[in-house]
Write a protein that holds these residues in place. Sequence first.
Motif, PDB file in Angstrom:
ATOM      1  N   THR A  95      47.091 -12.705 -13.430  1.00 35.81           N
ATOM      2  CA  THR A  95      46.647 -14.050 -13.061  1.00 35.81           C
ATOM      3  C   THR A  95      47.280 -14.498 -11.753  1.00 35.81           C
ATOM      4  OG1 THR A  95      46.383 -14.600 -15.388  1.00 35.81           O
ATOM      5  CG2 THR A  95      46.496 -16.432 -13.852  1.00 35.81           C
ATOM      6  N   VAL A  96      48.580 -14.261 -11.606  1.00 32.85           N
ATOM      7  CA  VAL A  96      49.270 -14.654 -10.371  1.00 32.85           C
ATOM      8  C   VAL A  96      48.731 -13.876  -9.181  1.00 32.85           C
ATOM      9  CG1 VAL A  96      51.514 -14.572  -9.193  1.00 32.85           C
ATOM     10  CG2 VAL A  96      51.360 -15.453 -11.527  1.00 32.85           C
ATOM     11  N   LEU A  97      48.541 -12.565  -9.350  1.00 31.66           N
ATOM     12  CA  LEU A  97      48.032 -11.757  -8.233  1.00 31.66           C
ATOM     13  C   LEU A  97      46.607 -12.156  -7.864  1.00 31.66           C
ATOM     14  CD1 LEU A  97      49.421  -8.236  -9.172  1.00 31.66           C
ATOM     15  CD2 LEU A  97      50.231  -9.776  -7.377  1.00 31.66           C
ATOM     16  N   THR A  98      45.783 -12.441  -8.849  1.00 31.48           N
ATOM     17  CA  THR A  98      44.407 -12.854  -8.564  1.00 31.48           C
ATOM     18  C   THR A  98      44.384 -14.201  -7.846  1.00 31.48           C
ATOM     19  OG1 THR A  98      43.673 -11.678 -10.528  1.00 31.48           O
ATOM     20  CG2 THR A  98      42.171 -13.308  -9.619  1.00 31.48           C
ATOM     21  N   THR A  99      45.249 -15.116  -8.271  1.00 30.13           N
ATOM     22  CA  THR A  99      45.312 -16.421  -7.620  1.00 30.13           C
ATOM     23  C   THR A  99      45.761 -16.292  -6.172  1.00 30.13           C
ATOM     24  OG1 THR A  99      45.839 -17.413  -9.742  1.00 30.13           O
ATOM     25  CG2 THR A  99      46.307 -18.728  -7.806  1.00 30.13           C
ATOM     26  N   MET A 152      41.964 -15.446   0.755  1.00 32.72           N
ATOM     27  CA  MET A 152      40.626 -15.255   1.317  1.00 32.72           C
ATOM     28  C   MET A 152      40.120 -16.499   2.019  1.00 32.72           C
ATOM     29  SD  MET A 152      38.515 -13.206  -1.542  1.00 32.72           S
ATOM     30  CE  MET A 152      39.178 -11.820  -2.396  1.00 32.72           C
ATOM     31  N   GLY A 153      40.496 -17.645   1.558  1.00 35.87           N
ATOM     32  CA  GLY A 153      39.989 -18.866   2.184  1.00 35.87           C
ATOM     33  C   GLY A 153      38.614 -19.219   1.648  1.00 35.87           C
ATOM     34  N   LEU A 154      38.155 -20.391   2.006  1.00 35.07           N
ATOM     35  CA  LEU A 154      36.854 -20.870   1.552  1.00 35.07           C
ATOM     36  C   LEU A 154      35.770 -20.493   2.562  1.00 35.07           C
ATOM     37  CD1 LEU A 154      37.858 -24.420   0.316  1.00 35.07           C
ATOM     38  CD2 LEU A 154      37.367 -22.417  -1.072  1.00 35.07           C
ATOM     39  N   PRO A 155      34.636 -19.956   2.106  1.00 37.53           N
ATOM     40  CA  PRO A 155      33.537 -19.667   3.047  1.00 37.53           C
ATOM     41  C   PRO A 155      32.870 -20.965   3.492  1.00 37.53           C
ATOM     42  CG  PRO A 155      32.895 -19.136   0.810  1.00 37.53           C
ATOM     43  CD  PRO A 155      34.335 -19.542   0.749  1.00 37.53           C
ATOM     44  N   VAL A 156      32.581 -21.028   4.789  1.00 34.72           N
ATOM     45  CA  VAL A 156      31.979 -22.262   5.324  1.00 34.72           C
ATOM     46  C   VAL A 156      30.555 -22.007   5.726  1.00 34.72           C
ATOM     47  CG1 VAL A 156      32.172 -24.031   7.084  1.00 34.72           C
ATOM     48  CG2 VAL A 156      34.220 -23.007   6.091  1.00 34.72           C
TER      49      VAL A 156
END
Length: 58
Positions: A44-48, A54-58
């Motif tokens: 869970t920590v690694l996935t978070t 990655m950031g949010l796609p705009v």
Amino acid sequence: MIRASGTVGFQGRPAIAASSRLTQAVAASLAIAALSLCLIVTLTVLTTKATMAMGLPV
């Protein structure tokens, strides 16, 4: 009132509640559960962290 001999408090002989095989099985299942929980928390920590990187796609 007369007390029976050998029945004073907790001074009697202790009774065995469970066999050693059952105790070992319970200990093994608790160990497996603890390892599974650690693995779930780690994933869970690694996935978070990966998702935040990655950031949010705009």
